[in-house]
Every structure is written in structure tokens, then in C-alpha cells.
Write an enzyme that holds these catalytic residues in place. Structure first.
Site, PDB file in Angstrom:
ATOM      1  N   ASP A 167      -3.560  44.453  10.600  1.00 34.28           N
ATOM      2  CA  ASP A 167      -2.285  44.337   9.884  1.00 34.28           C
ATOM      3  C   ASP A 167      -1.418  43.304  10.605  1.00 34.28           C
ATOM      4  OD1 ASP A 167       0.309  45.148   8.493  1.00 34.28           O
ATOM      5  OD2 ASP A 167      -1.075  46.595   7.636  1.00 34.28           O
ATOM      6  N   HIS A 190      -2.220  40.050   9.661  1.00 35.16           N
ATOM      7  CA  HIS A 190      -1.388  39.662   8.521  1.00 35.16           C
ATOM      8  C   HIS A 190      -0.235  38.756   8.924  1.00 35.16           C
ATOM      9  CE1 HIS A 190      -2.775  43.393   5.978  1.00 35.16           C
ATOM     10  NE2 HIS A 190      -3.769  42.648   6.410  1.00 35.16           N
TER      11      HIS A 190
END
Length: 347
Positions: A167, A190
Site C-alpha cells: 500500500d 502505492h
């Protein structure tokens, strides 16, 4: 000050499945010795040995002047948790691996944090924090394993570290100000994100965030600001500067339509975004839309600056393969020499 000699505490848990108090294992507070030294490996117990409702695995609460250093590894044994995320609700019950709450003048350096159950490091209600020369690692397909998650904190410096997770490498949430991020190698993950903000009509406030000299390799996003429709508050005085990209998707992204639910209704209110600059981006994008300024149709983004942008495609198969920009209600300035060109900001 507190001395925590954490060495090879592997797989241990209390008899009733709850937490362990470090004072029971020789920790002392004598005001003289280093605060916390991590050597060897600290291994979390498996999921079945965690007390139900545990929100954090390792927690420091209201400790001022704390120093955590060493060359050891804090391993969250997240593989015993991640599979539950495929089945819905259980995913939300995962603990953060290392949590600092209400810790001022905090310093973290040298350690590695791997395979967290959820977030690797969380900072909340902290001030005057320095994190440097750490390594955070988890597989790229692991759910919501943020590297460093920050909320309601101020004067935080994160420097010269390697972060690769499933993430956000670094996530900056509401209540944050004066966050300086320098020399981070991010990937997989991310990207470095502000938000998400404004979920469920909440207020999001973030200002004075500055990201300099960072590298994104194979990330899902690069520099990102994400807000939900229906929120309130503001994001302002933000800069991303001297960023290097290697095959990263969505290198520059402002998304005021963020939604991870199956159905999201259009709403007119939004967290406002202003005074945001993207300067000195070079490298390659894995998506053709290298610059996306997707601002609220009712609120919009103001004072957006793009300068010295040179992003090309990483999947060039012909001379026709080129990156481009997308805009919705974005206002500001873009240099005419930027690649890609951003016509909505040209004057």
C-alpha cells in the site's frame, strides 16, 4: 527515558493472549541509558495467539524523548493475517505492527520492519519526530500494509529510507502539518499519498507537506492527493520536488473522486486543495495518463504549479505512444516545456 533491550523475542505472547509489559522483562527507566535498542529479530505471534480486538502489536504511548535504534528486524508475521482480507470483514481487525501515540521528540533509526499485519509504523498525536535510515518491506500484493501512516502529528521528518509494501509507502492523514520527506526509495507500493481525506463527510486538514528527492520504482502511484466527495476542510501548501520515476503508474495524481466502495454517490462538497506544486519530475510512467488533476467540479483546485516535468512512457512500442494529462476544474500554472503538456494550466 526507557531502556528496552528487545532481542529475539520470537513468537511470544502472554498466557491469556494479551500484551506483554516490557517492564516485566528488564526494561528500566533510569534517565541515563539509550531508550530502545533493537537487535536480532522480534517475531510477532501468529494470528490465533493475538487477543481479540488488539489494535496494535507493539505500542509506545506518551513517551517523550524516546529513541528507537539498532540493526534488528521487527517481523509482524503478517502472512497469518493477510488471507482473511479475501473474506471481507476480518481484514479490518488486523493490528498495526509498531504504533507511537502522543510521543514527542521521537527518533527512530536503523531498524527494519517487515511483513506487518496492517500498517508497519503508525504515528498519531506526535510532534518533533525524526525517522531515518530504516527499511520497511512487505510483498506488493499484501492488503493495506502502509509503510508509515501519520495522523494528527506535526514537525515530522522522514529521511533516507527504503520502503516497499502493498500500500502507500507513506500516508499522510488528517491533522498533519509540517511533514518533510526526503530521500525515500519507494517501491513496490502505492506511492507517497496525502489522504484519503473527507470520508463519511468528515473534515480533513493537512498543510505544509514537502516531499523532496524521492524515487518511485514500479509503484501504483507516485505523488498523490486523494479525497472523498462530501468532505470538508483543506489541503494546502504542499510540494513534491526532484522526483525520479521508474515505470510508475499515475506519477502525478490529484483525485477528489477517491472511492474504494462499490457505490459512491456524486456530492457537491469537498476538501479544498490549493497551493500544490510538482517540480522536477523525471522518468517513466507505466500509464499514458502521467498527469491527472481530477478536481471537484464544485470546489476545484487552485494554485497548482507544474514545472520541469519530463515524464515519458515506459512502454513505448511506436512513435505514437505518448503520455498525456487529464484535468477537471484545476487552476494554476504549467510550463510550456513540460512533458506531458498540461493545457488546462497554461495561460
Amino acid at each position: 527515558m526507557l531502556l528496552l533491550c528487545m532481542v529475539m523475542v520470537e513468537g511470544r505472547s502472554s498466557p491469556n493472549g494479551g500484551g506483554l509489559n516490557v517492564l516485566d522483562f528488564g526494561a528500566v527507566g533510569n534517565g541515563q541509558t539509550d531508550d530502545s535498542q533493537v537487535f536480532g529479530k522480534i517475531m510477532a505471534p501468529s494470528k490465533k495467539n493475538f487477543h481479540s480486538g488488539t489494535k496494535e502489536w507493539l505500542t509506545f504511548d506518551s513517551v517523550n524523548g524516546l529513541i528507537v535504534n539498532g540493526n534488528g528486524d521487527i517481523d509482524g508475521y503478517g502472512s497469518s493475517w493477510w488471507g482473511s482480507c479475501d473474506n471481507g470483514n476480518e481484514c479490518s481487525g488486523r493490528p498495526t505492527a509498531l504504533k507511537f501515540n502522543n510521543c514527542n521528540y521521537l527518533q527512530v533509526s536503523g531498524v527494519s520492519i517487515t511483513n506487518a499485519q496492517h500498517n508497519h509504523i503508525s504515528l498519531s498525536n506526535c510532534a518533533d519526530v525524526t525517522i531515518f535510515n530504516i527499511k520497511i518491506t512487505a510483498p506488493d500484493n499484501t492488503p493495506n500494509t502502509d509503510g508509515i501512516d501519520i495522523s494528527h502529528s506535526t514537525r515530522v521528518q522522514i529521511q533516507n529510507s527504503d520502503i516497499g509494501t502493498g500500500d502507500d509507502c507513506i500516508a499522510i492523514n488528517t491533522g498533519c502539518s509540517y511533514i518533510n520527506i526526503t530521500g525515500i526509495n519507494c517501491g513496490p507500493g502505492h506511492g507517497i499519498s496525502i489522504g484519503s481525506l473527507g470520508e463519511d463527510h468528515s473534515e480533513g486538514i493537512v498543510e505544509e507537506v514537502h516531499v523532496v528527492g524521492c524515487t518511485f520504482t514500479g509503484t501504483q502511484n507516485g505523488a498523490r492527493i486523494k479525497t472523498w466527495q462530501g468532505g470538508s476542510g483543506y489541503v494546502r501548501k504542499v510540494s513534491f520536488k526532484d522526483i525520479t520515476l521508474y515505470d510508475s503508474m499515475n506519477p502525478i495524481l490529484i483525485d477528489q473522486y477517491y472511492c474504494d466502495d462499490k457505490e459512491c454517490k456524486n456530492q457537491t462538497s469537498a476538501v479544498s486543495i490549493s497551493d500544490v506544486s510538482f517540480i522536477g519530475f523525471t522518468g517513466t510512467s507505466a500509464t499514458e495518463a502521467a498527469v491527472q488533476l481530477l478536481c471537484s467540479k464544485s470546489v476545484g483546485c487552485d494554485g497548482i504549479l507544474l514545472d520541469r516535468i519530463n515524464i515519458t512512457t515506459s512502454h513505448k512500442q511506436s512513435t505514437e505512444d505518448k503520455v498525456f494529462s487529464e484535468c477537471i476544474n484545476a487552476h494554476g500554472t504549467s510550463s510550456g516545456s513540460n512533458i506531458p503538456n498540461v493545457p488546462c494550466l497554461l495561460h
